[in-house]
Enzyme design. Sequence first.
Site, PDB file in Angstrom:
ATOM      1  N   PRO A  84       0.833  -1.202   0.000  1.00  0.00           N
ATOM      2  CA  PRO A  84       0.000   0.000   0.000  1.00  0.00           C
ATOM      3  C   PRO A  84       0.870   1.255   0.000  1.00  0.00           C
ATOM      4  O   PRO A  84       1.747   1.414   0.840  1.00  0.00           O
ATOM      5  CB  PRO A  84      -0.764  -0.108   1.324  1.00  0.00           C
ATOM      6  CG  PRO A  84       0.155  -0.893   2.220  1.00  0.00           C
ATOM      7  CD  PRO A  84       0.866  -1.862   1.311  1.00  0.00           C
ATOM      8  N   SER A 113      -4.044   1.727  -0.121  1.00  0.00           N
ATOM      9  CA  SER A 113      -3.803   2.572   1.055  1.00  0.00           C
ATOM     10  C   SER A 113      -5.069   3.329   1.466  1.00  0.00           C
ATOM     11  O   SER A 113      -5.853   3.749   0.614  1.00  0.00           O
ATOM     12  CB  SER A 113      -2.704   3.594   0.736  1.00  0.00           C
ATOM     13  OG  SER A 113      -2.647   4.592   1.736  1.00  0.00           O
ATOM     14  N   TYR A 136      -5.325   3.098   8.103  1.00  0.00           N
ATOM     15  CA  TYR A 136      -4.864   4.078   9.081  1.00  0.00           C
ATOM     16  C   TYR A 136      -6.101   4.535   9.823  1.00  0.00           C
ATOM     17  O   TYR A 136      -7.104   4.890   9.178  1.00  0.00           O
ATOM     18  CB  TYR A 136      -4.229   5.298   8.398  1.00  0.00           C
ATOM     19  CG  TYR A 136      -2.822   5.100   7.902  1.00  0.00           C
ATOM     20  CD1 TYR A 136      -1.844   4.516   8.697  1.00  0.00           C
ATOM     21  CD2 TYR A 136      -2.463   5.544   6.629  1.00  0.00           C
ATOM     22  CE1 TYR A 136      -0.545   4.360   8.227  1.00  0.00           C
ATOM     23  CE2 TYR A 136      -1.164   5.389   6.158  1.00  0.00           C
ATOM     24  CZ  TYR A 136      -0.216   4.802   6.966  1.00  0.00           C
ATOM     25  OH  TYR A 136       1.065   4.655   6.511  1.00  0.00           O
ATOM     26  N   THR A 162      -1.498  -0.870   9.536  1.00  0.00           N
ATOM     27  CA  THR A 162      -0.119  -0.357   9.531  1.00  0.00           C
ATOM     28  C   THR A 162       0.189   0.210  10.908  1.00  0.00           C
ATOM     29  O   THR A 162      -0.433   1.170  11.356  1.00  0.00           O
ATOM     30  CB  THR A 162       0.064   0.687   8.419  1.00  0.00           C
ATOM     31  OG1 THR A 162      -0.162   0.033   7.172  1.00  0.00           O
ATOM     32  CG2 THR A 162       1.476   1.259   8.438  1.00  0.00           C
ATOM     33  N   LYS A 226       1.211  -4.758   9.785  1.00  0.00           N
ATOM     34  CA  LYS A 226       2.330  -4.319   8.936  1.00  0.00           C
ATOM     35  C   LYS A 226       3.217  -3.333   9.691  1.00  0.00           C
ATOM     36  O   LYS A 226       2.705  -2.401  10.320  1.00  0.00           O
ATOM     37  CB  LYS A 226       1.756  -3.650   7.678  1.00  0.00           C
ATOM     38  CG  LYS A 226       2.798  -2.982   6.777  1.00  0.00           C
ATOM     39  CD  LYS A 226       2.152  -2.498   5.482  1.00  0.00           C
ATOM     40  CE  LYS A 226       3.130  -1.829   4.539  1.00  0.00           C
ATOM     41  NZ  LYS A 226       3.476  -0.464   4.891  1.00  0.00           N
ATOM     42  N   HIS A 250       8.582   0.473   6.534  1.00  0.00           N
ATOM     43  CA  HIS A 250       7.862   1.503   5.789  1.00  0.00           C
ATOM     44  C   HIS A 250       8.747   2.098   4.677  1.00  0.00           C
ATOM     45  O   HIS A 250       8.715   3.294   4.395  1.00  0.00           O
ATOM     46  CB  HIS A 250       7.408   2.609   6.755  1.00  0.00           C
ATOM     47  CG  HIS A 250       6.080   3.235   6.404  1.00  0.00           C
ATOM     48  ND1 HIS A 250       4.922   2.951   7.078  1.00  0.00           N
ATOM     49  CD2 HIS A 250       5.727   4.143   5.465  1.00  0.00           C
ATOM     50  CE1 HIS A 250       3.922   3.666   6.571  1.00  0.00           C
ATOM     51  NE2 HIS A 250       4.398   4.392   5.577  1.00  0.00           N
ATOM     52  N   ARG A 253      10.952   5.134   5.647  1.00  0.00           N
ATOM     53  CA  ARG A 253      10.320   6.467   5.709  1.00  0.00           C
ATOM     54  C   ARG A 253       9.904   6.864   7.119  1.00  0.00           C
ATOM     55  O   ARG A 253       9.463   7.983   7.349  1.00  0.00           O
ATOM     56  CB  ARG A 253       9.068   6.469   4.818  1.00  0.00           C
ATOM     57  CG  ARG A 253       9.366   6.248   3.371  1.00  0.00           C
ATOM     58  CD  ARG A 253       8.134   5.835   2.576  1.00  0.00           C
ATOM     59  NE  ARG A 253       7.135   6.877   2.419  1.00  0.00           N
ATOM     60  CZ  ARG A 253       7.211   7.850   1.510  1.00  0.00           C
ATOM     61  NH1 ARG A 253       8.236   7.908   0.698  1.00  0.00           N
ATOM     62  NH2 ARG A 253       6.251   8.745   1.393  1.00  0.00           N
ATOM     63  N   GLY A 282      10.371  -3.767   1.514  1.00  0.00           N
ATOM     64  CA  GLY A 282      11.504  -2.872   1.753  1.00  0.00           C
ATOM     65  C   GLY A 282      12.714  -3.259   0.925  1.00  0.00           C
ATOM     66  O   GLY A 282      13.394  -4.229   1.236  1.00  0.00           O
ATOM     67  N   GLY A 283      12.934  -2.539  -0.172  1.00  0.00           N
ATOM     68  CA  GLY A 283      14.142  -2.739  -0.971  1.00  0.00           C
ATOM     69  C   GLY A 283      14.118  -3.948  -1.883  1.00  0.00           C
ATOM     70  O   GLY A 283      15.159  -4.312  -2.428  1.00  0.00           O
TER      71      GLY A 283
HETATM   72  C1  FNR Z   1       4.447   4.135   1.517  1.00  0.00           C
HETATM   73  N1  FNR Z   1       4.127   3.151   2.443  1.00  0.00           N
HETATM   74  C2  FNR Z   1       2.854   3.125   2.975  1.00  0.00           C
HETATM   75  N2  FNR Z   1       2.482   2.122   3.815  1.00  0.00           N
HETATM   76  C3  FNR Z   1       1.226   2.058   4.303  1.00  0.00           C
HETATM   77  O1  FNR Z   1       0.929   1.142   5.051  1.00  0.00           O
HETATM   78  N3  FNR Z   1       0.301   3.019   3.961  1.00  0.00           N
HETATM   79  C4  FNR Z   1       0.598   4.056   3.139  1.00  0.00           C
HETATM   80  O2  FNR Z   1      -0.242   4.885   2.843  1.00  0.00           O
HETATM   81  C5  FNR Z   1       1.921   4.138   2.641  1.00  0.00           C
HETATM   82  N4  FNR Z   1       2.280   5.176   1.833  1.00  0.00           N
HETATM   83  C6  FNR Z   1       3.506   5.164   1.222  1.00  0.00           C
HETATM   84  C7  FNR Z   1       3.807   6.142   0.289  1.00  0.00           C
HETATM   85  C8  FNR Z   1       5.004   6.100  -0.405  1.00  0.00           C
HETATM   86  C9  FNR Z   1       5.287   7.150  -1.433  1.00  0.00           C
HETATM   87  C10 FNR Z   1       5.935   5.056  -0.155  1.00  0.00           C
HETATM   88  C11 FNR Z   1       7.241   4.967  -0.903  1.00  0.00           C
HETATM   89  C12 FNR Z   1       5.652   4.097   0.804  1.00  0.00           C
HETATM   90  C13 FNR Z   1       5.077   2.058   2.742  1.00  0.00           C
HETATM   91  C14 FNR Z   1       4.927   0.889   1.763  1.00  0.00           C
HETATM   92  O3  FNR Z   1       3.758   0.148   2.022  1.00  0.00           O
HETATM   93  C15 FNR Z   1       6.094  -0.111   1.870  1.00  0.00           C
HETATM   94  O4  FNR Z   1       6.277  -0.467   3.218  1.00  0.00           O
HETATM   95  C16 FNR Z   1       7.413   0.412   1.295  1.00  0.00           C
HETATM   96  O5  FNR Z   1       7.215   1.240   0.196  1.00  0.00           O
HETATM   97  C17 FNR Z   1       8.290  -0.770   0.901  1.00  0.00           C
HETATM   98  O6  FNR Z   1       9.529  -0.359   0.498  1.00  0.00           O
HETATM   99  P1  FNR Z   1       9.967  -0.167  -1.050  1.00  0.00           P
HETATM  100  O7  FNR Z   1       9.453  -1.340  -1.847  1.00  0.00           O
HETATM  101  O8  FNR Z   1       9.402   1.148  -1.485  1.00  0.00           O
HETATM  102  O9  FNR Z   1      11.474  -0.168  -0.949  1.00  0.00           O
HETATM  103  C1  LAC Z   2       3.853   7.702   3.860  1.00  0.00           C
HETATM  104  C2  LAC Z   2       2.621   7.423   4.626  1.00  0.00           C
HETATM  105  C3  LAC Z   2       1.434   8.103   4.207  1.00  0.00           C
HETATM  106  O1  LAC Z   2       4.768   6.872   3.937  1.00  0.00           O
HETATM  107  O2  LAC Z   2       2.395   6.065   4.791  1.00  0.00           O
HETATM  108  O3  LAC Z   2       3.956   8.777   3.227  1.00  0.00           O
END
Ligand code: FNR
Ligand code: LAC
Length: 351
Positions: A84, A113, A136, A162, A226, A250, A253, A282-283
């Site tokens: 998501p 998401s 969320y 999450t 998650k 995440h 992030r 992740g990655g």
């Molecule tokens: C996310 N991620 C994330 N996770 C979640 O639970 N809800 C969300 O709304 C979001 N939003 C979000 C936005 C953006 C721009 C990114 C890059 C990531 C985290 C996402 O689900 C996931 O954990 C990571 O993106 C996995 O890592 P990689 O594949 O980007 O390296």
């Molecule tokens: C993010 C949140 C919204 O990583 O999950 O930007």
Amino acid sequence: MIQGPAVDGLVNLRELEARAEAILDPVAFAYYSSGAGDEDTLRDNEAAFGRRRLRPRVLVDVDAVDTSTTILGVPVGLPVAVAPTAQHGLAVPEGEAASHRGATAAGTLFCLSTLASRPLEEVAAAAEGPRWFQLYTHADRGITEDLVARAVASGFTAIVVTADMPVIGRRDRERRGGYTWPDGMYGNFGKYADERGAHPQFLRSAMTWTDLADLAGRVGLPVIVKGVLTGEDAELAVDHGAAAVWVSNHGGRQLDRVPASIDVLAEVVAAVDGRAEVYLDGGVRRGTDVLTALALGARAVFVGRPVLYGLALGGADGVTAVLQVLREEIEIGMALLGTPTLAELGPAHLR
Ligand code: FNR
Ligand code: LAC
């Protein structure tokens, strides 16, 4: 709708970020690509896979290699699904409707998401494939309840809670890029009086383990946690009713300096001890990353940014293309590892 040849000739997923940066609005790119703090964890997610080494077996009959599996009972064509991520509308106007179609065409599951740009009903109507809803919690409990009820009614078959965002991480590149959460982009909240209430600043993931158990006990769908990075929390998740535990930082992030996801997977798998499925994100950028995670006990992995970049570059087809590259790398990797089915992968395939 093919939106351009931007993913044509895509050789691997590492090429995506530069290609996407060249065409995306710089502010959107800053939001998508950034990580928290010094981005140590962001970098480590990919680097840690590169430190792993495989143990292939030879002279195995690998004429028929099968990448298919199930994720919580959902049949998928490959052990990779879509994580998501918020705000697909920054990539293409169709947003998550296109991503869901792209994932379905690739034969896999799409996780939407809470902070999607498009309403969940519209996303659900866009594709036949399997979908999960990431939650969320809103400060207004009634809104959270309604969101979950809408997801159930729209054919989402699991709720992904999450757990790693009680507050939003501080991402320097996002700030420097001038990203602000846009008005009118909270597809799931358009029907509520205060759309701005969905702004991540106002979302309060005030959930605790007790709330998790409460949700798991009454929602009638499997609940997945998650954002787990320790064996202790993995055990708590299972004890409080989680059907699966999703190892994630995440995408680097949230809290910088936490370990790469792949480096905590073994600890979580050991703690869960077969009582629930374990996923990882992740990655993940290579078929060998996927096989490494499965060898360590993950049932499946998820990808975040590569899907966003594929979407920006080619809409639904771009998402499919990204997943197809992974599928091809997984097939070749399985043949060369001597594991024609995913079930055969285990710790013996890692040094
Ligand atoms: C996310 N991620 C994330 N996770 C979640 O639970 N809800 C969300 O709304 C979001 N939003 C979000 C936005 C953006 C721009 C990114 C890059 C990531 C985290 C996402 O689900 C996931 O954990 C990571 O993106 C996995 O890592 P990689 O594949 O980007 O390296
Ligand atoms: C993010 C949140 C919204 O990583 O999950 O930007």
